[in-house]
Design an enzyme around this catalytic site. Sequence first.
Site, PDB file in Angstrom:
ATOM      1  N   TYR A 288       5.377   9.361 -10.412  1.00  7.85           N
ATOM      2  CA  TYR A 288       4.257   8.598  -9.840  1.00  7.85           C
ATOM      3  C   TYR A 288       3.542   7.778 -10.916  1.00  7.85           C
ATOM      4  CZ  TYR A 288       0.137   7.624  -6.954  1.00  7.85           C
ATOM      5  OH  TYR A 288      -0.877   6.999  -6.244  1.00  7.85           O
TER       6      TYR A 288
ATOM      7  N   ASN B  28       0.800  -1.223   0.000  1.00  7.33           N
ATOM      8  CA  ASN B  28       0.000   0.000   0.000  1.00  7.33           C
ATOM      9  C   ASN B  28       0.838   1.280   0.000  1.00  7.33           C
ATOM     10  OD1 ASN B  28      -2.277   1.947   0.990  1.00  7.33           O
ATOM     11  ND2 ASN B  28      -0.775   1.939   2.656  1.00  7.33           N
TER      12      ASN B  28
END
Length: 241
Positions: free
Chosen positions: A142, A75
């Site tokens: 990202y 996560n």
Amino acid sequence: MKYIFITGSSKGLGKALAELFLKQNEIKVTGIARSCSISDENYVHHTLDLSNQQAVNDFTFPNLTDTDEVILVNNAGMLDPIKKVGTFTGVAVAMNVQVNLIAPMVLSSQFIQAYQKLGCKKMILNISSGAGKYPIDGWAAYCTTKSGLDMFSTVMHAEQNLISNVSNRIKIVALSPGIIDTEMQAEIRSSKEEDFSQVDRFVDYKKSGELQSSLQTADKIISKLHFLYNREEVICSLRDE
């Protein structure tokens, strides 16, 4: 007994997942993060800085003998640098790639090595993002790492399907959870328009109440685990039915 390992468990979605799993019976949760913010008799914390490549390499999963199910939730993630190509530094990009892609790749490999031969239910759940599928200016690092995480998940799935003993296979999922009201969202809203042209749109998400909470998202993920185990597609979204 079920065992859940969650990276980035000290805040945001990772913490919400850990707290909701701990409300269930016969579950032990191990959090993997730099700091600990959960106290529960069935919670174990492993202090680990995912930006430290050697520390990630040295991490080992415990030997399990009494488990019905074991899940790794990759996560933890970072957005920085929010910069257009030509303005960011190699150091910032290297840290982003280490946390968002290298760490989950290494931890997944170690998880497979530790638990491949267990006959119980097994899953590696990689928290992905729509940013891995659509280009967003200022988010080069990202977007690239999330796209890489999707492909890595797809390769793992293909490799697991080559294992003849079906009970030894590990389910692989790359899940996009949607837009969540976390510290990452606050970071986005505080960015400069010269670095990220869509900053006003994310400010509007917050103002109009379009962001889902970490707990809401965690609840949806946990409620969909059975669906995810039985879904053939590797890359999916919480919006999928």
